[in-house]
Enzyme design. Sequence first.
Site, PDB file in Angstrom:
ATOM      1  N   TYR A 134       0.938  -1.085  -0.022  1.00  0.00           N
ATOM      2  CA  TYR A 134      -0.120   0.091  -0.034  1.00  0.00           C
ATOM      3  C   TYR A 134       1.070   1.252   0.084  1.00  0.00           C
ATOM      4  CZ  TYR A 134      -3.960   2.860   1.928  1.00  0.00           C
ATOM      5  OH  TYR A 134      -4.970   3.806   2.194  1.00  0.00           O
TER       6      TYR A 134
ATOM      7  N   LYS B  61      -1.498  -1.544  -3.911  1.00  0.00           N
ATOM      8  CA  LYS B  61      -2.647  -0.114  -3.816  1.00  0.00           C
ATOM      9  C   LYS B  61      -2.083   1.142  -4.024  1.00  0.00           C
ATOM     10  CE  LYS B  61      -6.003   2.448  -1.454  1.00  0.00           C
ATOM     11  NZ  LYS B  61      -6.739   2.938  -0.352  1.00  0.00           N
TER      12      LYS B  61
END
Lengths: 311, 311, 311, 311
Positions: C139, C167
């Site tokens: 992330y 992400k």
Amino acid sequence: MTGSSFDLYGIVPPVSTPFTESHVPDIPSLERLINFHLDAGVHGLFMLGSTSETAVLTSAQRVQVVETAARIAKGKVPIMAGTMDMSTDRVIENGLAAKQAGAEALVVTCPYYIKPGQGEIIGHFRMVKEAVGLPIVAYDIPFAVQTKLATSTVMTLAREGTIVGIKDSSGDDGTFRAWVIEARTIPGFRALTGSELIVDGMLMMGAAGAVPGLCNVDPHGFVKIWNAVAAGDYKTATAEQDRLVKLFSIISVADSTRIGHTASALGGFKTALMLRGVIATNVMGRPMGQLTDAEVARVRSIVIEAGLLDE
Amino acid sequence: MTGSSFDLYGIVPPVSTPFTESHVPDIPSLERLINFHLDAGVHGLFMLGSTSETAVLTSAQRVQVVETAARIAKGKVPIMAGTMDMSTDRVIENGLAAKQAGAEALVVTCPYYIKPGQGEIIGHFRMVKEAVGLPIVAYDIPFAVQTKLATSTVMTLAREGTIVGIKDSSGDDGTFRAWVIEARTIPGFRALTGSELIVDGMLMMGAAGAVPGLCNVDPHGFVKIWNAVAAGDYKTATAEQDRLVKLFSIISVADSTRIGHTASALGGFKTALMLRGVIATNVMGRPMGQLTDAEVARVRSIVIEAGLLDE
Amino acid sequence: MTGSSFDLYGIVPPVSTPFTESHVPDIPSLERLINFHLDAGVHGLFMLGSTSETAVLTSAQRVQVVETAARIAKGKVPIMAGTMDMSTDRVIENGLAAKQAGAEALVVTCPYYIKPGQGEIIGHFRMVKEAVGLPIVAYDIPFAVQTKLATSTVMTLAREGTIVGIKDSSGDDGTFRAWVIEARTIPGFRALTGSELIVDGMLMMGAAGAVPGLCNVDPHGFVKIWNAVAAGDYKTATAEQDRLVKLFSIISVADSTRIGHTASALGGFKTALMLRGVIATNVMGRPMGQLTDAEVARVRSIVIEAGLLDE
Amino acid sequence: MTGSSFDLYGIVPPVSTPFTESHVPDIPSLERLINFHLDAGVHGLFMLGSTSETAVLTSAQRVQVVETAARIAKGKVPIMAGTMDMSTDRVIENGLAAKQAGAEALVVTCPYYIKPGQGEIIGHFRMVKEAVGLPIVAYDIPFAVQTKLATSTVMTLAREGTIVGIKDSSGDDGTFRAWVIEARTIPGFRALTGSELIVDGMLMMGAAGAVPGLCNVDPHGFVKIWNAVAAGDYKTATAEQDRLVKLFSIISVADSTRIGHTASALGGFKTALMLRGVIATNVMGRPMGQLTDAEVARVRSIVIEAGLLDE
């Protein structure tokens, strides 16, 4: 090595550039401001600094400002001129014009808009020195130019004699301390702080001088700090600095939703100078806005509280 | 409202400024580069952009660059000229000179070195428009000028007709999307992306065009993306963009301990153009350093892999 | 290599964590919210994301949130859990607890408070993977953790199978594009965007999915974009995204002198969910403040304009 | 108003947390380090500071560290404990555990990962104070937590007695000066600097003390500065600080392509302590890497040059 009798130390105001209502330099006001500084006993003049709104002056206006300083102050105190610009060739153009107008030393920042490496910055200073021939004071102001001068860059330039001093407005106490220590080993090299708020501490620990924008408003105060530290009277120095810290709040009275940080701070200085009767207006160079009547009133009360104006 | 037939859309290279070994603009190389772009079918020319090293050009050199573009391309495609400078009066000086030299529109950034507020920025654009009279394209490039144009600032200027377009190099997808949406409601107003790497996505979602620095090296590639999106052939657009993403790695072959980011990136473009035979040298404006032989070799292999050069 | 049947793609909401008036998780509201997402056809659930206010949840509360999701959604869609923390050992503790609570994959950021180098970051992901054993989604959220994942870091981790996806909430289109291109060559590796405002463009150019905080408020809208792009209907995708861009203005109705950016944005989402009847309150985790009645009224009118609520 | 006999002033080391080869706290080494500080005459101990790698310690390890300090130093000098975490409830959990373990005061930063507003920060400190009941020292360290404590926030909390002091590691001389001035008007409130490099200047101008990470390596040096300033012997203070500035270069001997800034700096301290025989290893908390043999050799020569080790 520095090949110059230019001697940089003490309290050196970065002199504001007063404007007329038409947004052009107001020369009579500038003359009064320079004399105000000389009367207060400052040790040098830095024309065309950040505080001088150099960024908004055209080339012709910059020349006009330096000529005014030379006419009034030459021979009394050293006169430095800023050359703020984006590239080597542009700075050389500015430097030659300032030399012609009477500047005795140049103040040179890192190039901006572009993002140079430290090697390119070293080359920049050398080429400017070579082309213009005046003593050069490096000016570390990453807030405006985005790139910080590395400790090693300044040391390289100082040791080889390309620069005779550094004005530190980086807010990085660590690199400034390194330069102060270094300066002890390089004859004629001087490290000056651009701080407004800890001039006492900086001088006590060895800074060769200070170049505070706030000095425009109260040069007597900063000269008092200088003299107190020189006399070993730290208590007086600290008390005077504390008074000036409160005065410094004039930089943030402007409504930040209306005008930007630069106009708020430099406009605060100009407003105080106008209130003290030294300059005619608080007009800023375009596109910067000036303080409103309500904001002027707030500056007035701060200036009164600082003991610089009667109620 | 925009009072102009200036029509901005499509692929618009921010044209590199080739230099001779003496660090001055190389006009024959610039002529070849402009013709290279015209032959590739670009829809406009942006002279004096960031990629053009405008920051290092003197006023006289800037004029020379615009005159060259006007001589070759006037009437074929729209010609815009950058006016990069620190203040309103300096930008007006630059804008008048560019107009005189043949520019049909100006590209104007936020003032820099100073930190203006959004209200001051709005005033800046209005004063420049008033003084110069050419159509103005706003240029949002906080990386270079430190201040971002607010969504509302651009909308205010667009609605009142002060600006006819925006070039977005902020990397902020949110504000760009807002301008793309806004542009749908303002006749003649165009939002162009400065992205190099997601031009396909940006055009698909409604950008009026793209102004990628990498376009200097491969204008045919970007024109191919434009045509593919226009034809609804997204697969081709994406495949072409993927190829250009790999080519873009030419911006980071230079040793970052030797030269800065700007010289590395713009020097990568110049090196590729030199290798493709379009311009004569990869010399940069001072103080920026140029790529070494070893670095040129690395650019060469990337350019070969991108299919732009035979081994 | 990823050793998992965990399949990550499509629209994956980072699920808000509703609170009671006592500032603790409101489980019945969370259940309704999860069902709201499942009914809308989302392709996965990201519990304990930034939007979920994971930063303000205690360890026990984090477990409670994951257990709730597992109870309702396990077997219907993949369930990922964030492990936000400052160091390897703390993230491992969080990861083991999330695994125990039913998470099928972990979402792991760069450590923060400390400033790790990329080599240390690679080690961090490997140690977490080794210790917990679940598939890991990296992330990239420098806004919160201050350090950006380098392109090469993500590629190293993806190629060796330490991570199964990324992400991207960095806002850096260049690195995301690089990962999208890279993902094409690594079986099972997926690059998802955290963008809220150019999901259409990102999907068109090859993103495997999107994890937009705004999806909490209107999952049907984002699923519609997903389906439109999949069907090659770019016009519908773009029109829907344009609608959602306007809805996104709910993140900035709060008075920024009263509450900070996070409370304003996440509180905007919660307020809209409360108005839509999905959750009970717009209370935030301490110390974050909630939107006032006047601000709720402004959110209401935006939600109505977006077609999500009757007047 | 502060309701406490906790008296904060002087030289207060943010005590390093030594680790075993297994990356867990090495209690015997920590005991030696605490005694090293007490022998040097420090005026307080700050356990669980940034320098202590608090960010990488688990909750159980944090308790262990505070218990060790309480066992050895309680009653000799005041013991403060950091509570670094992302939210109010997490900080309260940490604070209660530290109190139970023997801490006499808490050190509390701004919440992070989230971006709180100043009003939320004020609420955060009040809620922690209310819940834990110990005196609180605010810790301004935007480098780690991203948000700066506003001058007004600190003054509000100081005047109402929520905090008894501020440790300033912001590097912002202006706000620190404001707090020093303010402290003169608030009985019992103390402003301490986190600077390592201008402790002399800061003490001369009125700071109540210093909390320098470098103090771990040479507490005698910082105590010498303290005593010199107290005696009005500024020359000695400055000379000693100059020596410590050179010693500080141990923070940057590590290869920055291998490990990050935090591991380089804190690992430099640990390496010097290992070389001085105070702690057993220079192991860092995971994921941080430790200095290599070659880097240890470079630290050794700096430590020798500073007069702290025989050749």
